[in-house]
Design an enzyme around this catalytic site. Structure first.
Site, mmCIF file in Angstrom:
data_model
loop_
_atom_site.group_PDB
_atom_site.id
_atom_site.type_symbol
_atom_site.label_atom_id
_atom_site.label_comp_id
_atom_site.label_asym_id
_atom_site.label_seq_id
_atom_site.Cartn_x
_atom_site.Cartn_y
_atom_site.Cartn_z
ATOM 1 N N HIS A 86 0.835 -1.219 0.000
ATOM 2 C CA HIS A 86 0.000 0.000 0.000
ATOM 3 C C HIS A 86 0.864 1.261 0.000
ATOM 4 O O HIS A 86 0.431 2.306 0.486
ATOM 5 C CB HIS A 86 -0.939 0.048 1.208
ATOM 6 C CG HIS A 86 -1.670 -1.217 1.522
ATOM 7 N ND1 HIS A 86 -2.114 -2.075 0.547
ATOM 8 C CD2 HIS A 86 -2.040 -1.774 2.711
ATOM 9 C CE1 HIS A 86 -2.721 -3.117 1.126
ATOM 10 N NE2 HIS A 86 -2.681 -2.953 2.426
ATOM 11 N N ASP A 123 -4.731 -6.187 -3.429
ATOM 12 C CA ASP A 123 -5.523 -6.159 -2.192
ATOM 13 C C ASP A 123 -6.926 -6.672 -2.487
ATOM 14 O O ASP A 123 -7.913 -6.234 -1.889
ATOM 15 C CB ASP A 123 -5.574 -4.758 -1.582
ATOM 16 C CG ASP A 123 -5.894 -4.769 -0.086
ATOM 17 O OD1 ASP A 123 -6.010 -5.865 0.494
ATOM 18 O OD2 ASP A 123 -6.055 -3.692 0.490
#
Length: 390
Positions: free
Chosen positions: A224, A285
């Site tokens: 991320h 994700d």
């Protein structure tokens, strides 16, 4: 046997136009012209003229048994379906738990990992979740990695995030050491995947650990990292130190993450900042319930991240940002395979490698998906579905 003719092959390196022969799930021959008449056996032939061949994508961060729950039990996403993995061009997944290590557990994650392999793709998993002390199956991280074939590392452990258990530096050192030794003794990567939030400390703790200990930087994979500009800047410095950094294709401004850097643009920024491009990876994700918070800290809305964002951002990196195809492909194939110690079986197109292959048209749209030598998608249509899919 499956023979693919006249494909422009990116291995991820450009190999030019070649034919490719598959048998029993492996690539057995690559050359300019393979004559099917030389083989006394029936084989299927795919004419890949004007098509681009790339390795199947490796998505190292997927909530295969669902994720989320941050807005209450109703916000938990369901288990992933094989068709959703296939249509995204993903042929290898790594399953993670994420926020919830209580109502979801590693036993279920392991079961789903094995189920996906039975259904037709390659699957691995990480032990643990956001929290420290780390959830595990056998007593500690090291034993999980050594004794359970599908476990290749630990994660995603949350740092610099309001959902983090706020681990100390010493705790993170012990986690990394256990993962490293477990990987050494089992021949696996032994990585520590780090969920990075938007906290002010960013990657500071990991920089300190790398500088203070003998733990190689390659064992930490922060993900991320395109969540905000300051974090991406730190991540680029981390990559220059020799570490792997993981962009998240499902974190984009258009999805409500206003501070985030669009992944395709982040790739271009890495190129422009002379970041070693063999240290950049990207995952989706996927299948997670992503909570978008307002300025008061309340969940404003929920979205389910999809695996196909991986291919979308690859296309945009090439078509909009001008990134070379070979470089862009490497970020979701070869680099990931190297980081996870899956190369050369995964992440490349070469003799002896697993036959995980995508065929793209000239607009870089996915037309064929082949996993372990079996077609999952043909002419843009998924033809193999999961056990309970209609």
């Amino acid at each position: 046997m499956l023979l693919i003719k006249n494909a422009q092959i990116y291995s991820p390196e450009n190999l030019g136009t070649n034919d490719l022969l598959i048998s029993e799930g492996k690539i057995i021959k690559i050359q300019k012209n393979i004559n099917e008449k030389n083989f006394d056996i029936d084989m299927e032939i795919i004419d890949a003229d004007n098509k681009i061949m790339v390795p199947g994508y490796i998505d190292q961060h997927v909530h295969i048994i669902g994720g989320g729950g941050e807005a209450g039990f109703y916000s938990r996403t369901p288990e992933i379906l094989l068709s959703k993995v296939a249509e995204a061009g993903v042929t290898t997944v790594v399953g993670v738990l994420g926020t919830d290590g209580t109502t979801r557990n590693l036993e279920s994650l392991l079961a789903k990992t094995r189920a996906l392999e039975t259904e037709g793709i390659t699957a691995y998993m990480l032990t643990g979740s956001y929290e420290v002390p780390v959830n595990n199956l056998t007593g500690d991280i090291r034993r999980d990695i050594i004794l359970i074939d599908k476990i290749i590392g630990v994660g995603e452990i949350a740092l610099s995030d309001h959902r983090s258990s706020q681990p100390t530096k010493d705790e993170m050192k012990r986690i990394a050491t256990q993962a490293r030794v477990g990987g050494m003794l089992s021949g696996k990567c032994g990585i520590v995947q780090l969920h990075m939030g938007v906290g002010a400390n960013g990657l500071n703790m990991i920089f300190d650990i790398v500088n203070e200990t003998e733990i190689p930087v390659k064992h930490f994979i922060p993900t991320h990292v395109n969540r905000k500009a300051e974090l991406l800047q730190q991540a680029m410095e981390f990559a220059k130190m020799g570490g792997y950094i993981d962009l998240t294709s499902g974190i984009r401004p258009e999805d409500g993450f206003d501070e985030s850097i669009k992944p395709s643009k982040a790739i271009k920024m890495c190129v422009e900042n002379n970041v070693p491009m063999d240290r950049i990876t990207m995952s989706s994700d996927g299948n997670g319930s992503m909570a978008v918070y307002n300025k008061n800290g309340f969940v404003e809305r929920l979205l389910v991240t999809t695996l196909d964002s991986l291919h979308d951002e690859f296309r945009l990196a090439v078509l909009d940002e001008g990134v070379d195809i070979s470089t862009a492909v490497k970020i979701i194939t070869g680099n990931v395979a190297n980081a996870l110690k899956l190369y050369p079986a995964k992440g490349n197109i070469g003799v002896g490698a697993d036959a995980d292959i995508l065929l793209l048209n000239e607009q870089l749209e996915i037309e064929y998906v082949i996993a372990m030598g079996k077609k999952l998608m043909e002419n843009k249509k998924v033809i193999v579905k999961g056990t309970f899919e209609e």
